[in-house]
Structures are given as structure tokens and as C-alpha cells.
Design a protein around this motif. Structure first.
Motif, PDB file in Angstrom:
ATOM      1  N   THR A 266      50.704  -6.886  21.640  1.00  7.91           N
ATOM      2  CA  THR A 266      49.755  -7.561  22.521  1.00  7.91           C
ATOM      3  C   THR A 266      48.461  -7.753  21.751  1.00  7.91           C
ATOM      4  N   HIS A 267      47.715  -8.823  22.088  1.00  8.27           N
ATOM      5  CA  HIS A 267      46.426  -9.045  21.412  1.00  8.27           C
ATOM      6  C   HIS A 267      45.370  -8.070  21.926  1.00  8.27           C
ATOM      7  N   PHE A 268      45.482  -7.675  23.198  1.00  2.84           N
ATOM      8  CA  PHE A 268      44.676  -6.635  23.840  1.00  2.84           C
ATOM      9  C   PHE A 268      43.190  -6.975  23.952  1.00  2.84           C
ATOM     10  N   ILE A 269      42.514  -7.199  22.827  1.00  2.21           N
ATOM     11  CA  ILE A 269      41.070  -7.432  22.842  1.00  2.21           C
ATOM     12  C   ILE A 269      40.820  -8.940  22.723  1.00  2.21           C
ATOM     13  N   HIS A 270      40.016  -9.491  23.622  1.00  2.00           N
ATOM     14  CA  HIS A 270      39.861 -10.941  23.710  1.00  2.00           C
ATOM     15  C   HIS A 270      38.385 -11.338  23.700  1.00  2.00           C
ATOM     16  N   ALA A 271      38.098 -12.435  23.018  1.00  6.64           N
ATOM     17  CA  ALA A 271      36.749 -13.002  23.004  1.00  6.64           C
ATOM     18  C   ALA A 271      36.662 -14.121  24.032  1.00  6.64           C
ATOM     19  N   SER A 272      35.573 -14.167  24.781  1.00  7.32           N
ATOM     20  CA  SER A 272      35.380 -15.262  25.722  1.00  7.32           C
ATOM     21  C   SER A 272      35.143 -16.567  24.958  1.00  7.32           C
ATOM     22  N   ASP A 273      35.355 -17.676  25.635  1.00  9.74           N
ATOM     23  CA  ASP A 273      35.258 -18.992  24.999  1.00  9.74           C
ATOM     24  C   ASP A 273      33.908 -19.228  24.329  1.00  9.74           C
ATOM     25  N   GLU A 274      32.844 -18.652  24.893  1.00 10.07           N
ATOM     26  CA  GLU A 274      31.499 -18.894  24.356  1.00 10.07           C
ATOM     27  C   GLU A 274      31.379 -18.513  22.885  1.00 10.07           C
ATOM     28  N   TRP A 275      32.076 -17.448  22.469  1.00 10.02           N
ATOM     29  CA  TRP A 275      31.990 -17.017  21.071  1.00 10.02           C
ATOM     30  C   TRP A 275      32.520 -18.097  20.128  1.00 10.02           C
ATOM     31  N   TYR A 276      33.614 -18.737  20.493  1.00 11.50           N
ATOM     32  CA  TYR A 276      34.199 -19.769  19.634  1.00 11.50           C
ATOM     33  C   TYR A 276      33.299 -21.003  19.560  1.00 11.50           C
ATOM     34  N   LEU A 277      32.693 -21.347  20.693  1.00 16.73           N
ATOM     35  CA  LEU A 277      31.806 -22.517  20.690  1.00 16.73           C
ATOM     36  C   LEU A 277      30.549 -22.243  19.880  1.00 16.73           C
ATOM     37  N   LEU A 278      30.002 -21.038  20.034  1.00 19.27           N
ATOM     38  CA  LEU A 278      28.796 -20.679  19.288  1.00 19.27           C
ATOM     39  C   LEU A 278      29.089 -20.591  17.790  1.00 19.27           C
ATOM     40  N   ALA A 279      30.251 -20.059  17.436  1.00 19.58           N
ATOM     41  CA  ALA A 279      30.635 -19.922  16.029  1.00 19.58           C
ATOM     42  C   ALA A 279      31.149 -21.229  15.433  1.00 19.58           C
ATOM     43  N   GLU A 280      31.359 -22.231  16.300  1.00 22.15           N
ATOM     44  CA  GLU A 280      31.909 -23.529  15.895  1.00 22.15           C
ATOM     45  C   GLU A 280      33.294 -23.361  15.266  1.00 22.15           C
TER      46      GLU A 280
END
Length: 448
Positions: A266-280
Motif C-alpha cells: 500500500t502507498h499508505f502516506i499520501h500528499a494532497s493535490d496542493e503539493w503537486y501544483l505548488l511543486a509544478e
């Protein structure tokens, strides 16, 4: 003497339910099940699971009726109560350094300032609780009744730091309740609200490492960036995350996802969408989200919307090709889609793809700046009617305005600032449709 606290007024009875068949009516009062008084919703959900029940109801004329009920195990009775918890709501006694309610202006409706920290809402509605407000009796009932999942606002597994972040000297000790839930096999989900320079970096590494020990009963953990409004005078000094910060956070999460996949599948730990948008960075694919278990925390919402929309658009293409749709491809319409700045680029992409299939429809996506709470707030769910009005009133809105459903108070047509949908329609002088959360609903809105 009667205990009024354990008497529960019935608000409505669901169509086709057992309760309706027995002529149980709104206004009747539930007194007991199998001779046991009902303290709250925990007791109720546990007791109605049996396949044989004796339910005592006081009718509106004062008569008490006993119903003997045979039903399927765990089948619901179809009763909805005036108070969803069947008890008083428990408020939060923490003073978290990241609390968004403390960052709201004065003068909004009273209910918006209520801080809940009630484990029963975690079970019923998916709310996250800190465990600091959970008494030993509450914890034992969760264990005895096997109520799950319980959603926990962890923030950090460092006891001293947790006391500081929650401004509660018992907050570190409350972490031990996770051990008890784990030992009892109670399913849990966790959440970490990340604050720059506080619980990130090495502290985030520690928290993830510690929480991995609770697998498989801790099913998932989300990491979300702290929301910072412009109303922070006198509050703990917090800074927004930068692009570089977001990349570091994602590197940490991806490293642990790889470890968890290898050891626990399982991936278990997840980042919310905002992190990907901020990191581009590109959003992960569907299989990275473990069934979208943390969707309500903004984990995978945009990926799910994109995938659902593309599937619906493919179906529309097929129907147009086969001539099996009643959609008029030649009907000219202009539609304005207003949303928060976070999701706007993705909606613009979907609008462009839609226009390639339906060239006579023009979809303009308008990202709404959050002047009410401040520009750092970019999610659509915190937009107000007044910001929508101010930024839409001078535009050519065309034939229709589409708004996402999370702008409105649940079950009502009221925005956060108490402006009503009707007031906004009248001010803009254009029809407004509310789009539900799925990609199919979005496509239907564009087809109007």
C-alpha cells in the motif's frame, strides 16, 4: 424520574424502511432498544445491529408502544433523529497553531466558529479528531462496538511538539490512544497538517516512520499544507510553503510510499493535490491513491475528476459517432465556469478538450481570487458569494454560469458569507447551475 437525555425525538422516517412499515412517525420518541437506554449514536448503531429487536417508542399522544422486530443483521431501521449525534456535540478545547477557525473574520454565522472534536462525528461523517477530547469511556466503547474507521488528526508523533502545536499539555499523552486502537484492531486514518519550520523536515520523517508501525490498521495518512488566511494577527507566525519546500515534502512522501509498497503493498502516506501544483509536478495516476481513501482531504480529487471527465467525454464521442445522442452539436452556447484558483488550470484543460468535441460551445473558466480570506486560499470550497459577484459582474457570462457544489452550505443554497444563490443569480442576471463533484456531472454541466 425519567432521563430526558436518553429520549430521542425522531425527525423523519425513510421511505420503504422498517420504521415506515411499523407506522413509526416524525415526532415519536425512541426510549430504548432491547430494554437498554440509548446514550448516543454509538449505542444506537451498535444495538440495532441484532436481527431481533424490541424497540420502545413513545407516541405523540403519550402512549408507549413496544415493537418486536425481526430483520437482517445490521439492517437499518430507517430512523433519522433531530440530533444526529443523539447527544450534545463535543467542542475542541485545543488552541492549534494552524486552526483555520481562528483565522476567520468576525461577523460570520455562529456555526462557522464551532470547533468540533467529537469521535462520533469521525465515525459518522469522517471528521478528524485529535483524541485529546476522548475520555476513556469513549475509547472503550469504540473498541467494544468495533466502530470504524476513526480519523485522527495526528500532526506529529513527537509528544512534546504535539503539545506545542495543539497548545494542550495532554496532547502528547493522547497519542497513546492510537496504540490502544491498534491493539484492538480498529481501522484508522491519519492526517498531518504540515506547518513550515514546525513539523516538516526531520519531524515529518519521524511521524511517517512512527505511523507505519500501525499498519495495517492505520490504513492511510494524508499530508496537507496549512491553510493561511489574511486574518492571522496575534496568532502563531506561520509562513507559506514555497515550490522548493513542496518538492522536498513530495520527495519524502514518495520515498516512504516506495517503502510501504514494498513492505505492505500500500502507498499508505499520501500528499494532497496542493503539493503537486505548488511543486509544478504531474499528478500521480489513479493506482497511486489506494482507492482514493483520503479524497476528503484533497488527496486525488483532481486526478479522479480528470479521469471521470475523460471517460465521460469518450462516451460522448462514441455517441456522437454512432448518432445515438440527442445532443445538438450545432447549438451555440457560451458557458462560464467559475472556480478556485487551485483547480482552474485543470478545468481549463478539460474545457479545451470539450470544445474540440463540441466546437459550437464556448467554455470560459474564470479563476476566482479569494479576497475574503486572502489570496493564499486557493480552494473553491472557501470562496464566498461576494467574491464571485465582484469578479463576475463585469464579465460577459454568456448563457449560463457553472459553480462547483462545495461552494454552498451542505443541503442549502447559501455561501459562506450568507449570500444566497438566488441573490447571486439576481445580481448577475444569468442562470446558474451547481455542478456536483464527478467528471460526468461536469460534462453534463458543459452540455447544459
Amino acid at each position: 424520574m425519567k432521563n430526558m437525555k436518553h429520549e430521542h425525538v425522531i425527525d423523519r422516517v425513510e421511505e420503504g424502511s422498517i420504521a415506515q412499515e411499523l407506522d413509526i412517525e416524525p415526532g415519536d420518541v425512541l426510549l430504548s432498544i432491547n430494554g437498554k437506554a440509548i446514550e448516543d449514536v454509538f449505542d444506537y448503531h451498535y444495538l440495532i445491529n441484532d436481527d431481533y429487536l424490541v424497540v420502545t417508542i413513545r407516541k405523540q399522544d403519550g402512549e408507549e408502544w413496544e415493537y418486536e422486530i425481526e430483520k437482517d443483521y445490521q439492517e437499518d431501521l430507517g430512523i433519522v433523529f433531530e440530533n444526529g449525534l443523539m447527544d450534545d456535540y463535543k467542542s475542541c478545547h485545543n488552541k492549534c497553531i494552524f486552526c483555520f477557525i481562528d483565522q476567520m473574520p468576525k461577523g460570520m454565522r455562529e456555526t462557522l466558529y464551532f470547533k468540533d472534536d467529537d469521535s462520533r462525528l469521525s465515525f459518522l461523517q469522517g471528521n478528524y479528531v485529535t483524541l485529546t477530547n476522548m475520555k476513556e469511556k469513549d475509547l472503550q466503547r469504540i473498541i467494544d462496538y468495533k466502530l470504524a474507521p476513526i480519523n485522527i488528526s495526528v500532526q506529529t508523533t513527537n509528544p512534546e511538539l504535539r503539545c506545542k502545536m495543539l497548545n494542550n499539555r495532554f496532547a502528547g499523552e493522547a497519542l497513546k490512544k492510537i496504540d490502544l486502537l491498534y491493539e484492538a484492531g480498529i481501522e484508522m486514518n491519519g492526517q498531518i497538517v504540515l506547518c513550515k519550520g514546525v513539523n516538516d523536515g526531520e519531524e515529518l520523517e519521524r511521524s511517517i516512520r512512527d505511523l507505519c508501525r500501525y499498519l495495517p490498521y492505520m490504513e492511510s495518512v494524508s499530508v496537507v499544507p496549512v491553510g493561511l488566511s489574511k486574518y492571522r494577527d496575534g496568532l502563531y507566525p506561520l509562513e507559506p510553503f514555497t515550490k522548493e519546500d513542496a518538492n522536498r515534502v513530495l520527495d519524502t512522501i514518495h520515498k516512504w510510499q516506495k517503502h510501504c509498497m514494498e513492505t505492505h503493498h500500500t502507498h499508505f502516506i499520501h500528499a494532497s493535490d496542493e503539493w503537486y501544483l505548488l511543486a509544478e509536478r504531474e499528478l500521480p495516476q489513479e493506482d497511486n491513491y489506494d482507492g482514493y481513501i483520503q479524497l476528503e482531504n484533497g488527496v486525488g480529487m483532481i486526478r479522479l475528476l480528470l479521469d471521470e471527465f475523460h471517460a465521460a467525454l469518450d462516451d460522448l464521442k462514441q455517441e456522437l459517432s454512432n448518432g445515438t445522442t440527442n445532443v445538438d452539436i450545432n447549438e451555440k452556447r457560451k458557458i462560464t465556469l467559475a472556480t478556485g484558483r487551485l483547480a482552474a488550470p485543470f478545468l481549463a484543460q478539460m474545457a479545451e478538450e470539450f470544445e474540440e468535441v463540441m466546437p459550437q460551445r464556448k467554455i470560459e473558466v474564470v479563476p476566482i481570487r479569494n479576497d475574503f480570506f486572502g489570496e493564499r486560499i486557493t480552494v473553491s470550497g472557501l470562496l464566498t458569494g461576494q467574491d464571485l459577484l465582484a469578479q463576475l459582474k463585469e464579465k460577459d457570462l454568456g448563457d449560463l454560469v457553472l459553480l462547483p457544489c462545495n461552494l454552498l452550505r451542505s443541503g442549502e443554497e447559501v455561501f459562506l458569507d450568507d449570500m444566497t444563490l438566488t441573490e447571486l443569480k439576481n445580481a448577475l442576471q444569468v442562470p446558474i447551475d451547481i455542478v456536483k463533484s464527478s467528471g460526468q456531472d461536469l460534462l453534463n454541466g458543459m452540455l447544459s
